[in-house]
Design a protein around this motif. Structure first.
Motif, PDB file in Angstrom:
ATOM      1  N   CYS A   1       0.829  -1.192   0.000  1.00 30.83           N
ATOM      2  CA  CYS A   1       0.000   0.000   0.000  1.00 30.83           C
ATOM      3  C   CYS A   1       0.868   1.248   0.000  1.00 30.83           C
TER       4      CYS A   1
ATOM      5  N   MET B   1      -0.154   3.896   1.451  1.00 31.60           N
ATOM      6  CA  MET B   1      -0.472   4.600   2.701  1.00 31.60           C
ATOM      7  C   MET B   1      -0.202   3.667   3.878  1.00 31.60           C
ATOM      8  N   ARG B   2      -0.297   4.229   5.058  1.00 27.82           N
ATOM      9  CA  ARG B   2      -0.083   3.445   6.280  1.00 27.82           C
ATOM     10  C   ARG B   2      -1.132   3.835   7.313  1.00 27.82           C
ATOM     11  N   CYS B   3      -2.403   3.601   6.987  1.00 29.84           N
ATOM     12  CA  CYS B   3      -3.460   3.967   7.945  1.00 29.84           C
ATOM     13  C   CYS B   3      -3.168   3.242   9.259  1.00 29.84           C
TER      14      CYS B   3
ATOM     15  N   TYR C   1      -4.735   2.112  11.673  1.00 25.22           N
ATOM     16  CA  TYR C   1      -5.565   0.996  12.136  1.00 25.22           C
ATOM     17  C   TYR C   1      -5.392  -0.242  11.264  1.00 25.22           C
ATOM     18  N   CYS C   2      -4.590  -0.103  10.201  1.00 26.49           N
ATOM     19  CA  CYS C   2      -4.504  -1.179   9.201  1.00 26.49           C
ATOM     20  C   CYS C   2      -3.096  -1.739   9.086  1.00 26.49           C
ATOM     21  N   LEU C   3      -2.136  -0.890   8.721  1.00 31.57           N
ATOM     22  CA  LEU C   3      -0.766  -1.359   8.449  1.00 31.57           C
ATOM     23  C   LEU C   3       0.201  -0.649   9.386  1.00 31.57           C
TER      24      LEU C   3
ATOM     25  N   GLY D   1      -4.334  -4.300   0.793  1.00 34.52           N
ATOM     26  CA  GLY D   1      -3.445  -3.355   0.219  1.00 34.52           C
ATOM     27  C   GLY D   1      -4.168  -2.349  -0.680  1.00 34.52           C
ATOM     28  N   GLU D   2      -3.398  -1.682  -1.449  1.00 33.15           N
ATOM     29  CA  GLU D   2      -3.992  -0.728  -2.391  1.00 33.15           C
ATOM     30  C   GLU D   2      -3.980  -1.360  -3.787  1.00 33.15           C
TER      31      GLU D   2
ATOM     32  N   ASN E   1      -7.854   3.628  -1.919  1.00 33.56           N
ATOM     33  CA  ASN E   1      -7.681   4.862  -1.134  1.00 33.56           C
ATOM     34  C   ASN E   1      -7.693   6.094  -2.056  1.00 33.56           C
TER      35      ASN E   1
ATOM     36  N   SER F   1      -4.647  -5.208   5.713  1.00 36.19           N
ATOM     37  CA  SER F   1      -4.145  -5.008   4.357  1.00 36.19           C
ATOM     38  C   SER F   1      -3.899  -6.336   3.630  1.00 36.19           C
TER      39      SER F   1
END
Ligand SMILES: C[S@@+](CC[C@H](N)C(=O)[O-])C[C@H]1O[C@@H](n2cnc3c(N)ncnc32)[C@H](O)[C@@H]1O
Ligand code: SF4
Length: 331
Positions: free
Chosen positions: A26, A28-30, A32-34, A73-74, A102, A327
C-alpha cells in the motif's frame, strides 16, 4: 448457463461474493490497518499471477459466485490492473466487479479501470483536514485523494461510496463535514466500526466508537429514513438523510454483527482463501494451483473449503484471534 453447483456453507448461507486482494502493498499506512515501517510483504513469486487469479475466479463463477471486489493493500499499485479487470469481467456469470481504493492513484487510473469494466468503487476517506489525514494515513495526501475522487466521478464510476472508519477522538468531530462533502459530490457515505484485525486494528480499537450512538445522535438532528440501495446486499444498513439528500450507511461488525447474512469469502494475493475476516480459517490454494490441480479438483476444493466458514466472527469474545493485518485480506 446456470452454475452446476452452488457454494452453500454448513449454516445455509449461499456464497456469491469474493473479495480478491491483488496486492498486500500500500502507498499509505493507515494506523488501524498497516504498521508504520512494515516490511513483511509477500514476495512477488508468491503473488498469484493474473492467469492463476482468473482460473480461481472462473472456478468460483462456475460455482455461482457473481460478484468480485478487488482490494488490497492498495489495488491500484498492482501493475497492469486493467488487464486483470478485463479478463475477469469477461468471465461468464460475473455480474459485478467493483474496487476498494484509497483513491490516491485514481487521477491516473480512473478512466482505464472504468473502460476495463469496473463500474463502481468504494473509497477510504477518514478526514477532510489535510494535517489530520496525514496523521491517520501515515503521510497520505488529502489533495491527491480528493482529486482522485473528482476524476472517478468524471470517468463515470458510480455509485461512489466513501468508507470512513469512525474513531473516537480521531475524526468524530468531522461527521457532518463528511456528510456535506458526500452530499455535494453525490457520493454515499458509510461509517465503519474499528475491528481488532492485527495488532494495528486492536490498537485502534482504543478509539472504538459504537455506531448505534451515532445513528441515535443523527436521528435527533435529521430525518433518517431507512433505505435500500441498489447493489447494497452487503453489510451496511442504509438511511437517507432527508435534509441533506444523501445516503448514509453504517457497518457495525462489533455493535451489531451481520454474520447470518454473510455471503463472502476472501482470497489473498498469495492465494490463501480466508473464510471469514474474523478468524484464521483458511485453505492455501497456491500450492495446489502450482502442482497441477485439475479444474474439477479445484471446484471440489472450493466447495470443501466453504465448510470451514465459521457461523460468526468473535471480534468481541476473542479480539486477539486475527493475527494478519487488514491489508492482507482487504477489509
Ligand atoms: C484494507 S482497505 C483495502 C482497500 C484500500 N486500500 C482502501 O483503503 O479502501 C479496505 C477497508 O478496510 C478498512 N479497514 C482497514 N483496517 C480496519 C480496521 N482495523 N477496522 C475497520 N476497518 C478497517 C479501511 O478503512 C478500508 O475501508
Ligand atoms: S486502509 Fe487501505 S489505504 Fe489504508 S493502509 Fe490499509 S490498505 Fe492502505
Amino acid at each position: 448457463m446456470p452454475p452446476k453447483k452452488e457454494l452453500r456453507d454448513r449454516f445455509g448461507r449461499s456464497i456469491k461474493y469474493v473479495r480478491l486482494s491483488v496486492t498486500d502493498k500500500c502507498n499509505m499506512r493507515c494506523f488501524y490497518c498497516l504498521p508504520k515501517g512494515f516490511k513483511g510483504f509477500e514476495t512477488p513469486k508468491n503473488w498469484l499471477t493474473f492467469d492463476e487469479i482468473e482460473r480461481v475466479i472462473r472456478a468460483f463463477t462456475q460455482l455461482g459466485v457473481s460478484r468480485v471486489r478487488l482490494t488490497g493493500g492498495e489495488p491500484l499499485v498492482r501493475k497492469n490492473l486493467p488487464d486483470l479487470i478485463s479478463r475477469l469481467t469477461a468471465l461468464e456469470g460475473l455480474d459485478d466487479l467493483s474496487l476498494s481504493t484509497n483513491a490516491a492513484l485514481l487521477t491516473q487510473h480512473a478512466e482505464a479501470i472504468k473502460q476495463a469494466g469496473v463500474s463502481r468503487i468504494n473509497v477510504s476517506l477518514d478526514s477532510l483536514q489535510a494535517e489530520r489525514f496525514k496523521q491517520i494515513t501515515g503521510n497520505g495526501s488529502l489533495s491527491a485523494v480528493l482529486a482522485g475522487l473528482q476524476a472517478a466521478k468524471e470517468a463515470g464510476l458510480a455509485p461512489i461510496k466513501i468508507n470512513t472508519v469512525a474513531m473516537k477522538g480521531v475524526n468524530d468531530d468531522e461527521f457532518i463535514d463528511l456528510i456535506d462533502y458526500c452530499a455535494d459530490m453525490g457520493f454515499t457515505l458509510r461509517f465503519i466500526e474499528t475491528m481488532p484485525v492485527g495488532d494495528t486494528g486492536r490498537e485502534a480499537s482504543n478509539n472504538y466508537l459504537d455506531l448505534q450512538t451515532i445513528i441515535s445522535d443523527l436521528s435527533t438532528r435529521f430525518t433518517l429514513i431507512p433505505d435500500l440501495l441498489p447493489n447494497g446486499g452487503g453489510p451496511a444498513r442504509y438511511y437517507r438523510i432527508v435534509e441533506k439528500d444523501v445516503n448514509l450507511g453504517f457497518i457495525t461488525p462489533i455493535s451489531q454483527h451481520f454474520c447470518e447474512t454473510c455471503n463472502r469469502v476472501r482470497l489473498s494475493v498469495d492465494g490463501v482463501l480466508y473464510l471469514c475476516l474474523g478468524d484464521e480459517h483458511k485453505i492455501e490454494l497456491r500450492p495446489l494451483l502450482r502442482d497441477g490441480i485439475t479444474d474439477s479438483e479445484l471446484a471440489d476444493v472450493l466447495a470443501e473449503a466453504i465448510n470451514l466458514k465459521p457461523e460468526r466472527h468473535e471480534f468481541k469474545e476473542k479480539p486477539d484471534s486475527v493475527i494478519r493485518f487488514m491489508s492482507m485480506t482487504g477489509g
